[in-house]
Design a protein around this motif. Structure first.
Motif, PDB file in Angstrom:
ATOM      1  N   THR A 244      10.286  47.429   9.935  1.00  0.00           N
ATOM      2  CA  THR A 244      10.149  46.375  10.295  1.00  0.00           C
ATOM      3  C   THR A 244      11.024  45.999  11.691  1.00  0.00           C
ATOM      4  OG1 THR A 244       9.634  46.187   7.963  1.00  0.00           O
ATOM      5  CG2 THR A 244       9.752  43.824   9.685  1.00  0.00           C
ATOM      6  N   LEU A 245      12.911  46.236  11.638  1.00  0.00           N
ATOM      7  CA  LEU A 245      13.425  45.578  13.297  1.00  0.00           C
ATOM      8  C   LEU A 245      12.790  46.513  14.097  1.00  0.00           C
ATOM      9  CD1 LEU A 245      16.476  45.771  10.422  1.00  0.00           C
ATOM     10  CD2 LEU A 245      15.513  43.570  11.592  1.00  0.00           C
ATOM     11  N   LYS A 246      12.328  48.044  14.109  1.00  0.00           N
ATOM     12  CA  LYS A 246      11.871  48.432  15.508  1.00  0.00           C
ATOM     13  C   LYS A 246      11.187  47.678  16.050  1.00  0.00           C
ATOM     14  CE  LYS A 246      11.592  52.303  13.981  1.00  0.00           C
ATOM     15  NZ  LYS A 246      12.157  53.929  14.004  1.00  0.00           N
ATOM     16  N   ASP A 247      10.406  47.135  15.232  1.00  0.00           N
ATOM     17  CA  ASP A 247       8.686  46.764  15.484  1.00  0.00           C
ATOM     18  C   ASP A 247       8.457  46.115  16.891  1.00  0.00           C
ATOM     19  OD1 ASP A 247       6.018  45.787  15.500  1.00  0.00           O
ATOM     20  OD2 ASP A 247       5.848  44.816  14.136  1.00  0.00           O
ATOM     21  N   PRO A 248       7.463  46.525  18.254  1.00  0.00           N
ATOM     22  CA  PRO A 248       7.770  46.044  19.589  1.00  0.00           C
ATOM     23  C   PRO A 248       6.511  44.762  19.109  1.00  0.00           C
ATOM     24  CG  PRO A 248       5.998  48.346  19.162  1.00  0.00           C
ATOM     25  CD  PRO A 248       7.234  47.999  17.849  1.00  0.00           C
ATOM     26  N   VAL A 249       5.301  44.833  18.152  1.00  0.00           N
ATOM     27  CA  VAL A 249       4.859  43.513  18.019  1.00  0.00           C
ATOM     28  C   VAL A 249       5.274  42.646  18.244  1.00  0.00           C
ATOM     29  CG1 VAL A 249       2.569  42.803  17.185  1.00  0.00           C
ATOM     30  CG2 VAL A 249       3.092  45.374  17.501  1.00  0.00           C
ATOM     31  N   GLY A 250       6.596  42.710  17.239  1.00  0.00           N
ATOM     32  CA  GLY A 250       7.256  41.625  16.816  1.00  0.00           C
ATOM     33  C   GLY A 250       7.746  40.853  17.791  1.00  0.00           C
ATOM     34  N   TRP A 251       9.183  41.540  18.727  1.00  0.00           N
ATOM     35  CA  TRP A 251       9.883  41.535  19.580  1.00  0.00           C
ATOM     36  C   TRP A 251       9.136  40.748  20.223  1.00  0.00           C
ATOM     37  CZ3 TRP A 251      14.379  40.657  18.373  1.00  0.00           C
ATOM     38  CH2 TRP A 251      15.771  41.021  17.244  1.00  0.00           C
TER      39      TRP A 251
ATOM     40  N   LEU B  20      12.388  48.455   5.891  1.00  0.00           N
ATOM     41  CA  LEU B  20      13.799  47.130   7.003  1.00  0.00           C
ATOM     42  C   LEU B  20      13.557  47.666   7.868  1.00  0.00           C
ATOM     43  CD1 LEU B  20      15.015  44.573   6.486  1.00  0.00           C
ATOM     44  CD2 LEU B  20      16.882  45.938   5.747  1.00  0.00           C
ATOM     45  N   TRP B  21      13.326  48.740   8.383  1.00  0.00           N
ATOM     46  CA  TRP B  21      14.037  49.826   9.751  1.00  0.00           C
ATOM     47  C   TRP B  21      13.085  49.979  10.136  1.00  0.00           C
ATOM     48  CZ3 TRP B  21      17.960  50.487  13.193  1.00  0.00           C
ATOM     49  CH2 TRP B  21      17.329  50.848  14.028  1.00  0.00           C
TER      50      TRP B  21
ATOM     51  N   ILE C  28      20.342  40.746   8.144  1.00  0.00           N
ATOM     52  CA  ILE C  28      19.371  41.690   8.789  1.00  0.00           C
ATOM     53  C   ILE C  28      17.939  41.076   7.796  1.00  0.00           C
ATOM     54  CG2 ILE C  28      18.559  43.970   8.559  1.00  0.00           C
ATOM     55  CD1 ILE C  28      20.662  43.605  10.293  1.00  0.00           C
ATOM     56  N   PRO C  29      17.518  41.214   6.501  1.00  0.00           N
ATOM     57  CA  PRO C  29      16.158  41.117   5.233  1.00  0.00           C
ATOM     58  C   PRO C  29      15.694  39.725   6.164  1.00  0.00           C
ATOM     59  CG  PRO C  29      17.549  41.537   3.841  1.00  0.00           C
ATOM     60  CD  PRO C  29      18.829  41.724   5.316  1.00  0.00           C
TER      61      PRO C  29
ATOM     62  N   ALA D  49      12.596  39.504   8.008  1.00  0.00           N
ATOM     63  CA  ALA D  49      11.070  38.105   7.579  1.00  0.00           C
ATOM     64  C   ALA D  49      11.169  37.258   9.144  1.00  0.00           C
ATOM     65  CB  ALA D  49      11.841  37.699   6.795  1.00  0.00           C
ATOM     66  N   THR D  50      12.054  37.461   9.961  1.00  0.00           N
ATOM     67  CA  THR D  50      11.774  36.845  10.629  1.00  0.00           C
ATOM     68  C   THR D  50      10.492  37.275  12.125  1.00  0.00           C
ATOM     69  OG1 THR D  50      13.382  35.621  11.536  1.00  0.00           O
ATOM     70  CG2 THR D  50      12.200  35.460  13.409  1.00  0.00           C
ATOM     71  N   LEU D  51      10.846  38.666  12.533  1.00  0.00           N
ATOM     72  CA  LEU D  51       9.867  39.867  12.737  1.00  0.00           C
ATOM     73  C   LEU D  51       8.284  39.635  12.251  1.00  0.00           C
ATOM     74  CD1 LEU D  51      12.367  42.633  14.006  1.00  0.00           C
ATOM     75  CD2 LEU D  51      11.308  40.181  15.644  1.00  0.00           C
ATOM     76  N   LEU D  52       7.875  39.624  11.135  1.00  0.00           N
ATOM     77  CA  LEU D  52       6.928  39.422  10.154  1.00  0.00           C
ATOM     78  C   LEU D  52       6.413  38.458  10.358  1.00  0.00           C
ATOM     79  CD1 LEU D  52       8.043  41.514   7.115  1.00  0.00           C
ATOM     80  CD2 LEU D  52       6.587  42.319   8.853  1.00  0.00           C
ATOM     81  N   GLY D  53       7.100  37.270  10.378  1.00  0.00           N
ATOM     82  CA  GLY D  53       6.672  35.950  11.004  1.00  0.00           C
ATOM     83  C   GLY D  53       5.808  35.660  12.182  1.00  0.00           C
ATOM     84  N   ALA D  54       6.751  36.141  13.254  1.00  0.00           N
ATOM     85  CA  ALA D  54       7.041  36.694  14.357  1.00  0.00           C
ATOM     86  C   ALA D  54       5.021  37.559  14.498  1.00  0.00           C
ATOM     87  CB  ALA D  54       7.419  37.056  15.419  1.00  0.00           C
ATOM     88  N   ARG D  55       4.765  38.175  14.246  1.00  0.00           N
ATOM     89  CA  ARG D  55       3.579  38.507  14.012  1.00  0.00           C
ATOM     90  C   ARG D  55       2.105  37.664  13.621  1.00  0.00           C
ATOM     91  NH1 ARG D  55       1.745  43.967  13.442  1.00  0.00           N
ATOM     92  NH2 ARG D  55       2.688  45.701  13.606  1.00  0.00           N
TER      93      ARG D  55
END
Length: 396
Positions: A120-127, A117-118, A70-71, A75-81
Motif C-alpha cells: 500500500t505504501l508503494k502504491d503509485p495510484v494512491g500517490w 502495508l508495504w 505508518i498504518p 489508510a490515507t493512500l487507500l482512501g485516495a484510491r
C-alpha cells in the motif's frame, strides 16, 4: 365602432390562422451543460480533496514517531484510491472521458499484514491521486469563478470557455488518474503468462504420468508377474523357468529404455553436462531427416533458458519428422546482444501454422511466458522457417 384587433394579438388569442412559436429550449446543448456542471463542481470537490490530503498527510506525518503513523499513511493512500474512483466516475459522466480503473491492490490470500502495508505504501495510484487532489484547489477556485461569472456576463461565449477549461480537466484526469498504460499492459501480460506457465506445467505432469502408466509401469507389472511364474516353475520345469527369466530380462531392457526416454524428455543429462550444442546434436541425430546443427554461443545461458531452447528445437524436429516430408533440415542457434535466437529450417511441403494442431501453439505460449517470440514462415510448398527468440540470462 370597435377598433380592429391586430392580427398578431388575434392569433395569440386563439385564432385559427395563428402563428406557431418555436418550442422553448436551452441556449446550450447537453454536452455544454455537463461541462458547466463539472466546472462548477470543481470547487467543492477540490476543496474536499485538498482538506483530505493536507489533514491526513499532516497527521500521519506527525504520528510517524508512533506505531500508528505508518498504518495511517497506508489508510490515507487507500482512501485516495476511493477519491480517484469518484473523480474518474465524475469525469466519465460529465466530461465523457473514458478512463479505465486501475488494477486492484495485488494482496493475495497469503499476504501478511506487513506485506500488505508495504504494498500500500508503494502504491503509485494512491500517490498520484494525492498529488491530483493537492494541486486541484487553485484550479477549482479559478474554474468555479470563471464559469459562474461567464454564466451571467459572458453567456454568449460560455460554451467556448467551458470547452477550453474542460479540456484542461480532461488532460489532468488522463495524466494523473488514469492507470499507466505500459504498467497495466505488463501486469496483464504477466497474469496471462502465469496462467500459461501453470497450464504448461500441468500438461507436462499429465504427459509424464501417462507415459509412466502406459509404458514403464505396465512393463514392470508384467515383469513382476513373469518373475513370479518363473519362481513357481523353477523347481518343476527349469527350462520353462529359464525361458520366462529370459523374457523378463527383455522386459527389463525395454522398461529401462522407456525410462531413459522419459528422463530425456524431462531434462536430458547431456544438456546438463555438455550444454546446448551437444544436446541439440543428440536430438538431431534421432530425427528421421538429416539435420545440420550450428551453435555459436560464447557461453552457456541460464538453465531455464537452455532447457526451453532445447525443448523448442526438440519439438520442432519431431514435427519435421512426422509432418514435413522434408529431405533436409538445419538448426542455427546464436546470441545477439541480450537475446538467444533459434532458427529451424526444412525443405518440406510447408503449410505449418500455429492453428493446425502441430504443437506450435504450445511452443509459442511457452516462449511468450518468458518474454520470448515465436514466428513461423511456412508457405504452401515450403520451405519452412521457424524463428524463436528468448531473453539471454547469464548462467550463475
Amino acid at each position: 365602432m370597435t377598433a380592429p384587433v391586430p392580427r398578431s394579438l388575434s392569433s395569440v388569442d386563439g385564432g385559427d390562422d395563428r402563428e406557431r412559436l418555436p418550442p422553448v429550449r436551452f441556449a446550450y446543448d447537453g454536452h455544454t451543460w455537463k461541462e458547466i456542471a463539472h466546472l462548477l463542481l470543481n470547487l467543492p470537490m477540490s476543496l474536499f480533496g485538498f482538506v483530505y490530503v493536507t489533514t491526513t498527510l499532516w497527521v500521519s506525518g506527525i504520528l510517524t514517531l508512533t506505531v500508528i503513523g505508518i498504518p495511517l499513511l497506508a489508510a490515507t493512500l487507500l482512501g485516495a484510491r476511493q477519491l480517484g474512483k469518484l473523480e474518474r466516475a465524475r469525469a466519465r459522466g460529465l466530461l465523457g472521458v473514458r478512463v479505465d480503473e486501475p488494477t486492484p491492490m495485488p494482496w493475495g490470500k497469503r499476504g501478511g499484514g506487513s506485506q500488505r502495508l508495504w504494498m500500500t505504501l508503494k502504491d503509485p495510484v494512491g500517490w498520484r491521486t494525492l498529488l491530483y487532489d493537492f494541486i486541484r484547489l487553485p484550479w477549482g477556485v479559478l474554474t468555479f469563478c470563471v464559469t459562474l461569472t461567464s454564466l451571467f456576463v459572458l453567456w454568449p461565449v460560455l460554451p467556448f470557455i467551458a470547452r477550453g477549461l474542460a479540456n484542461v480537466d480532461r488532460a489532468m484526469v488522463r495524466g494523473l488518474l488514469s492507470p499507466s498504460d505500459e504498467l497495466e499492459r505488463r501486469i496483464a501480460e504477466l497474469e496471462s503468462d502465469r496462467g500459461v506457465v501453470v497450464d504448461t506445467a500441468a500438461a507436462d505432469l499429465r504427459r509424464i504420468e501417462r507415459d509412466l502408466h502406459d509404458g514403464a509401469q505396465a512393463r514392470l507389472v508384467n515383469l513382476a508377474m513373469g518373475l513370479g511364474l518363473a519362481k513357481e516353475k523353477l523347481l518343476e520345469d527349469p527350462d520353462a523357468a529359464a525361458v520366462m527369466v529370459e523374457e523378463a530380462h527383455g522386459e527389463v531392457k525395454l522398461a529401462l529404455q522407456e525410462l531413459r526416454d522419459l528422463a530425456r524428455g524431462i531434462h536430458p543429462a547431456v544438456l546438463t553436462d555438455r550444454g546446448l550444442d551437444a544436446a541439440l546434436s543428440s536430438v538431431a541425430s534421432r530425427c528421421t531427416v538429416p539435420v545440420q546443427v550450428t551453435a555459436d554461443l560464447p557461453a552457456r545461458p541460464a538453465p531455464a533458458i537452455e532447457g526451453i531452447a532445447y525443448f523448442t528445437v526438440s519439438e520442432l524436429l519431431q514435427n519435421i519428422s512426422k509432418h514435413s516430408g522434408a529431405r533436409s533440415a538445419a538448426v542455427d542457434v546464436w546470441r545477439t546482444e541480450d537475446r538467444l535466437l533459434i532458427q529451424v529450417w526444412d525443405d518440406g511441403r510447408g503449410g505449418a501454422s500455429l492453428d493446425r494442431g502441430t504443437g506450435m501453439r504450445g511452443l509459442a505460449d511457452r516462449l511468450g511466458a518468458v518474454d520470448g517470440l515465436f514466428v513461423v514462415d511456412s508457405p504452401e510448398g515450403g520451405p519452412t522457417t521457424v524463428t524463436a527468440e528468448l531473453p539471454w540470462r547469464d548462467r550463475s
